[in-house]
Design an enzyme around this catalytic site. Structure first.
Site, PDB file in Angstrom:
ATOM      1  N   THR D  27      65.676  43.597 -28.948  1.00 48.10           N
ATOM      2  CA  THR D  27      67.057  43.608 -29.853  1.00 48.10           C
ATOM      3  C   THR D  27      68.152  43.489 -29.094  1.00 48.10           C
ATOM      4  O   THR D  27      68.359  43.631 -28.102  1.00 48.10           O
ATOM      5  CB  THR D  27      66.976  44.886 -30.759  1.00 48.10           C
ATOM      6  OG1 THR D  27      66.989  45.903 -29.876  1.00 48.10           O
ATOM      7  CG2 THR D  27      65.673  44.967 -31.812  1.00 48.10           C
ATOM      8  N   ASP D  28      69.161  43.026 -29.940  1.00 49.84           N
ATOM      9  CA  ASP D  28      70.463  43.236 -29.378  1.00 49.84           C
ATOM     10  C   ASP D  28      71.762  43.735 -30.239  1.00 49.84           C
ATOM     11  O   ASP D  28      71.241  44.239 -31.128  1.00 49.84           O
ATOM     12  CB  ASP D  28      71.087  41.837 -29.016  1.00 49.84           C
ATOM     13  CG  ASP D  28      71.214  40.759 -30.263  1.00 49.84           C
ATOM     14  OD1 ASP D  28      71.484  41.467 -31.259  1.00 49.84           O
ATOM     15  OD2 ASP D  28      71.130  39.569 -30.146  1.00 49.84           O
ATOM     16  N   ALA D  29      72.999  43.648 -29.745  1.00 55.35           N
ATOM     17  CA  ALA D  29      73.884  44.502 -30.255  1.00 55.35           C
ATOM     18  C   ALA D  29      74.304  43.893 -31.693  1.00 55.35           C
ATOM     19  O   ALA D  29      75.098  44.695 -32.371  1.00 55.35           O
ATOM     20  CB  ALA D  29      75.183  44.681 -29.456  1.00 55.35           C
ATOM     21  N   GLY D  31      71.888  43.946 -33.736  1.00 61.62           N
ATOM     22  CA  GLY D  31      70.847  44.755 -34.455  1.00 61.62           C
ATOM     23  C   GLY D  31      69.641  43.902 -35.005  1.00 61.62           C
ATOM     24  O   GLY D  31      68.736  44.226 -35.433  1.00 61.62           O
TER      25      GLY D  31
END
Lengths: 140, 140, 140, 140
Positions: D27-29, D31
């Site tokens: 995942t990344d920032a 979401g």
């Protein structure tokens, strides 16, 4: 939105260039950079481009706009290897009301390694499509 | 909090085991799994363990608790390579008021490859330390 | 070999510093840099350190020596986030006949974010332990 | 070689399906799963497909053939998130003398998330193009 451009292999056709060095962690057991690792390099160059035109990505995010990736295309022409110093040339290739495309040319010492395109849409933090910021439509 | 345990190399000392297969993307130019790639494997096993004890990590997150990583320690004993089927043995190694440790043993066909420890703290989505859920303190 | 040092949190105690910027691809759904992503940052700094002391890692590899990772330890003190400009301070912390340790301090604008240690062994491309290069034993 | 097909969004059009679960590390920032992380998922499914048709990728490598990636294309239709159980449907989409294409459809509980194509060439370990194995030309 459809990816439409075939990016130029001439660095002179690009408005911006960002340099980075290949990490050992980006290589794979074929001894070359894993094909999935080009996308973060292109992203790093895209972020540097946005900073360059005065709109750091974090500022855009703070204003409530995320730029998610709708499509990506990559052509691997000659492998990158560990420690290569890569020039990631970047172009804003197409801008529409709610989406835009960017073109990429990756070179090492002037030699073509890869080309790519990413298509992006503006979305709210909740993931709903929204209009592109005005400056992006005017940047070219 | 300090990482204190030296994890056992005997799978029988572990309460839970999760199996996964090494991806090609996890290898590096030395022909082995890159040392940074063990942590996501241990995380995958940790998430499987939480699901196994009836508290899926996403449920914990939905209840407003993130479990961030405070410390990590790894000993690489023999390399993992592409396509290895890895048993990640997991133990809840220490539980305190606001933090806990987990121990890991990675084996391939019963042969030891790596051991590791991670220490975690419970935090709110804003990043403030908070108490561990009661079930975690009672799980052993 | 055992990891023994607790790395200093004072940048003045380090012989070398390498700067990098956090990529968006290195973040996770907690909004911070994923804990596994610190190791490639430390590796990038280690490679820059070797270049700095006149022994680029690729040259060492070309001479038939790989430096594999035997142990790694990390303490996450305060999260890194997207776009942080990180100073990775590096130290050669211990050198023995066939192995050495490096210490790391990651700071952002002088503020401590993480410390770490990696322990390395010299191996042949076939993975057999071999003696460290003489220059590495003499570098301090 | 050019990427030519637009992969079907109907799982029934695919010959093989491989299931995996999204890791938190992917995942990344925003979401969601980072866009670069779909390629390793597609690779994992490709490797499972080759095993399924009786030609494990490591066997192919042991016989002196690497299958490098010439092109990749991805359309992100709806984000993957942490813990999603993903069915990666795979098709051998085009086979020529020295290259082939594979098509992918990623679904979660039957719902379309992404489509993709990868184009591959057979190369020797030294990176020279070579003929595809006969079985691959006959597999369909």
């Amino acid at each position: 939105m459809r990816i439409s451009d075939d990016p130029s292999t001439d660095p002179a056709d690009y408005e911006f260039s960002h340099q980075l060095r290949v990490r050992f962690a980006e290589t794979d057991a074929m001894g070359i950079v894993h094909h999935s690792r080009y996308l973060p390099m292109m992203e790093e160059a895209r972020v540097a481009y946005l900073r360059h035109v005065g709109h750091p990505y974090q500022t855009i995010r703070d204003e409530g706009i995320e730029m998610n990736v709708l499509e990506a295309w990559l052509r691997y022409r000659r492998p990158l290897v560990f420690d290569d110093v890569v020039d990631v040339n970047v172009n804003l290739a197409a801008v529409e009301r709610a989406s835009f495309q960017m073109g990429y040319l990756l070179t090492v010492a002037g030699e073509v390694r890869a080309t790519g395109i990413t298509a992006h849409g503006a979305v709210t933090p909740e993931g709903r499509p929204t209009r592109l910021p005005a400056w992006l439509r005017d940047v070219r």
